[in-house]
Scaffold this active site. Structure first.
Site, PDB file in Angstrom:
ATOM      1  CG  ASP A   1      -1.915   1.050   1.222  1.00 18.91           C
ATOM      2  OD1 ASP A   1      -2.655   1.142   0.221  1.00 18.91           O
ATOM      3  OD2 ASP A   1      -1.955   1.844   2.186  1.00 18.91           O
TER       4      ASP A   1
ATOM      5  CE  LYS B   1      -1.635   5.253   1.139  1.00 19.59           C
ATOM      6  NZ  LYS B   1      -1.758   5.184   2.569  1.00 19.59           N
TER       7      LYS B   1
END
Ligand code: ADP
Ligand code: ASP
Ligand code: MG
Length: 835
Positions: free
Chosen positions: A693, A697
């Site tokens: 995750d 980003k």
């Protein structure tokens, strides 16, 4: 003295009792006995000493009469429809009058005459103009007689004037023109026989120079009223309809249209000429000649002041544009060719040819290169117009100086009107900008030399959307945006609640009108026809399941609202797959879903290409740092010419919390369990611990900075032990303790170096990207974060010794939804909302 004798024009200010007031009632004001009774009440309550009441036919009657004449001409059936019309008027007479017999006889007599005319028409098949006009005008004879009989029953002292007795007109290219002298003589004779101070007059009908019955054209009773008001030297003309005056646009197309307090004759003429049905364009001519003020009023709201039309207009009106009109059923005929350049007299020949073919030209536009001349004409005359131009330019067509005469049907003209436009720069720009943003293609443009009118020809399919977009652009109504929200999960629900709460304020203070039109979950689509409501949760549950997203775009664009936005709050790759298609169709996309920003590079590029082509926006601030302004800060740095040297950050609220808490007093596994219980982790904590995750980003930020990175390019240190990677979730949770010893060892090593452990992301200017657990000095900014705070540090050429830091809570549905919401508001501002 004759009570209806002309007034002395020089009288400065009259008491009400000395006034002559003219009133005109439209069909909707005379729709049935109850409405007629109401109108009579208004007339009887009027304290003017002299009064004229000009009436149109009962609502729908003229249309019915036109249909009867058409049916008879075509040899079709008309008797039933005539009987229905007769019954409607008989029923009205019975309901309205205490002693209806004379009126019933009159209705029968007029309908008998009508039957004879229709019978003759159906035999002849080609009725003369007089027969047709006699038929069309029958409604006014009936309605005026009804109102008159009722007023007399209520004690009013009224005379009844059949306008065909006095009003003489000649039909010209410019419409019906009054023979004032003859009419005045006729009226003087009539007045000698009718001494009453008040008169009921039939609207719409007149006689021609040969004494034959005629009409003033559809909607012409406004014109009748202005003519009679002028003849009787009335002080005011009140035109009563079913709207609160002249509105900024047709309320059937723009429900937010606002009533105008006042306007000038010129503005009213322009609006009426370009199709605002509320007033007939010729009405202003007699009024201008005498400076007669016209008050447009609503019979349903007699307390409302309505719109005053006079020579002065309204200088206090806020914007340059007063109102907008839309005319449909038009066509564009264009003459094109290099051989037209610089050739004098071309335009004149175009108009002469169209004039000779009796075609009226609604709008003309000629490119300054003179390469083409385009005319907007009525669709019914379009082919004749094209043929007339082909004939007129046959020589040039044969010699190829003219390439061709093209015809395009399905055209509408949108016109913006306002005295304040003259000399105000930027009006056209604002209009064209609004049209471009609403994805409306402009076919031709014309600005009247008076600068009080800018007209554009557009496709009729885009007309309603165009009208609303321009209406909003001039602050005449709020910026209206249609929303579809996908994925009413935690973030989606928080967003919907935030939207509901903010709507009234956004509307009142910022003129933004957000309308939720669709709500889609994995298996349901709730289509909200009326802009959604607070009870979306129940509605969603009761909506039958269906496969949904295919129809979403077309239905969203179909709403006629100027702007459409899809907000994707799902985490689905399949939804992200649709972004290019939506953006290409002009739908804006806002999302906290990282699939597009960090997914396959080709798709990311397709999204950017689609957005560049259509001008639709793609915003995804909430994909990094939830509501924190991370992407917008990066964009500002880059857009103002700064150079990025590095981005460092803590991008995971979960990992931030775990390492903020991990001081050795509790085993790491216990903290993971606690975070899980508190809802800080994903349902499967491996989604956080794997670092994917965070890597996503980082990819989003790298791409934003112009580096074509993919997830595979990021060096990721996963905290999930190899042995637990393939396990199911329960087995993973049960085996969490395997993390404890290695984590404890890392912590001790860090401490020995005077450092703390933090899971950080780093991007360097050469594209090197990594996410890993690192030892940081105890005084490092990342060592002092609280709870689930995110922190992003931008090192740039300008911020090189002391980086620019964005820090704060970077996870949770509320703040993520707020990030999405702020994207939506930025979008609204970019579309022209006042923020
Ligand atoms: P009447 O029968 O009273 O003459 P019309 O139907 O001819 O009434 O005209 C009134 C209608 O005109 C309104 O009901 C409205 O729908 C329509 N209209 C179109 N444009 C405008 C506008 N700019 N302002 C007000 N009404 C408008
Ligand atoms: N009754 C006529 C029409 O419908 C005239 C009017 O209403 O102004 O056109
Ligand atoms: Mg009308």
């Amino acid at each position: 003295m004759n009570a209806l004798a002309p007034l002395d024009d020089s009288e400065p200010c009259k008491p009400a009792a000395a006034l002559c007031r003219a009133h005109k009632f439209g069909g909707s004001s005379l729709a049935d006995a109850e409405r007629i009774r109401h109108v009579a009440g208004l007339l009887l309550a009027d304290d003017a000493s002299r009064q004229l009441a000009v009436s149109s036919a009962m609502h729908g009657t003229t249309n019915a009469l036109v249909a009867l004449a058409d049916a008879a001409t075509a040899g079709g059936e008309w008797k039933d429809a005539l009987e229905a019309l007769r019954q409607r008027h008989r029923d009205t007479a019975r309901a309205l009058l205490e002693r209806p017999d004379a009126m019933l006889a009159q209705v029968d007599a007029l309908c008998g005459e009508l039957a004879e005319l229709l019978q003759a028409t159906s035999l002849l098949r080609q009725p003369g103009r007089t027969a047709l006009e006699r038929i069309h005008g029958m409604g006014e004879l009936l309605s005026t007689a009804l109102l008159h009989a009722h007023l007399v029953e209520r004690g009013g002292d009224y005379a009844l004037l059949d306008a065909r007795e006095v009003l003489v007109v000649r039909h010209t290219d410019l419409g019906a023109v009054v023979d004032w002298e003859q009419t005045a003589r006729n009226l003087a004779d009539w007045r000698a026989r009718h001494p009453q101070a008040r008169a009921n007059i039939t609207g719409f009908v007149a006689r021609d120079e040969h004494g034959l019955p005629t009409t003033l054209g559809r909607n012409g009773s406004d014109y009748s009223a202005a003519i009679f008001a002028s003849l009787f030297k009335a002080d005011e003309l009140h035109i009563w309809s079913d709207v609160n005056g002249v509105l900024s646009a047709d309320p059937r197309l723009v429900p937010e249209a606002v009533p105008l307090a006042a306007m000038s004759y010129r503005e009213a003429c322009e609006l009426a000429y370009f199709g605002a049905k509320v007033i007939h364009p010729q009405t202003m001519t007699p009024a201008i000649a005498r400076g007669l003020p016209i008050l447009m009023r609503n019979t349903f709201r007699p307390d409302f002041p309505g719109t005053r039309i006079d020579a002065h207009g309204d200088h206090s009106a806020s914007g340059p544009v007063k109102g907008l009109t839309l005319g449909g059923d038009l066509a564009l005929v264009c003459l094109e060719g290099a051989g037209l350049i610089g050739v004098p007299g071309t335009a004149e020949r175009v108009f002469a040819a169209l004039h000779a073919a009796h075609i009226s030209v609604v709008m003309i536009s000629q490119g300054s290169s003179e390469h083409s001349i385009c005319c907007v004409v009525h669709e019914r005359e379009a082919e004749a117009a094209r043929d007339a131009l082909r004939d007129a330019f046959a020589r040039e067509l044969a010699g190829a100086q003219v390439h061709g005469v093209t015809l395009q049907t399905g055209i509408s003209v949108l016109a913006a009107v306002g005295d304040g436009m003259a000399g105000t720069p930027g009006v056209a720009a604002r209009m064209f900008d609004a049209l471009a943003r609403a994805r409306v293609n402009i076919r031709a443009i014309a600005q009247g030399a008076s600068e009080r009118n800018i007209s554009v020809a557009i496709d009729s399919t885009a007309a309603a959307r165009a009208l609303r977009a321009v209406h909003a652009a001039f602050w005449l109504s709020p910026q209206t945006i249609a929303l579809a929200v996908i994925g009413p999960g935690k973030v989606g629900s928080a967003l919907l609640d935030q939207l509901q709460a903010a709507l009234p304020r956004l509307r009142a203070e910022h003129n933004i009108d957000l309308r939720l039109r669709a709500l889609a979950s994995r298996d349901r689509l709730w289509w909200c026809e009326h802009g959604g409501d607070a009870d979306w949760r129940t509605r969603m549950q009761t909506t039958p399941s269906q496969d949904n997203l295919d129809a979403l775009a077309s239905r969203l664009l179909d709403t006629h609202l100027p702007h459409a936005v899809v907000i994707d709050c799902s985490a689905s790759d399949g939804v992200a797959q649709r972004y290019p298609e939506w953006l290409a169709a002009g739908i804006h996309v806002i999302t906290p879903n990282k699939q597009a920003g960090a997914g396959p590079l080709e798709r990311y590029e397709a999204i950017r290409a689609a957005r560049a082509k259509s001008g639709a926006r793609f915003r995804y601030e909430a994909t990094v740092g939830a509501g924190l302004p991370v992407i917008s800060t990066l964009r500002d740095l880059l857009d103002t010419g700064d150079d990025l040297l590095a981005i460092d950050g803590i991008f995971s609220g979960t990992l931030a919390w775990l390492f903020n808490m991990f001081d050795g007093s509790k085993p790491f596994s216990a903290l993971v369990r606690e975070a899980h219980a508190l809802g800080y982790t994903e349902p499967d904590p491996r989604d956080d611990l794997s670092g994917t995750d965070v890597a996503r980003k980082l990819v989003i930020l790298a791409r934003e900075s112009g580096m074509p990175l993919s997830l595979d390019d990021v060096d990721v240190e996963s905290l999930v032990p190899d042995a637990l990677r393939g396990a199911d979730r329960d087995a993973f949770m049960a085996g969490l303790e395997t993390l404890d010893a290695p984590m404890r060892a890392r912590l001790d090593a860090a401490r020995a170096n005077g450092c703390v452990l933090r899971y950080v992301a780093r991007l360097e200017r050469d594209g090197k990207a990594s996410v890993a657990l690192r030892e940081l000095p105890a005084e490092h900014a990342f060592a002092h974060l609280r709870l689930t705070d995110n922190c992003v540090s931008f090192t740039t050429r300008r911020y090189c010794n002391n980086p620019l830091v964005v820090q704060g809570p970077g996870a949770g549905p509320e703040v993520t939804a707020a990030g999405v919401f702020s994207d939506l508001l930025r979008l609204a501002a970019a579309l022209g909302a006042k923020l």
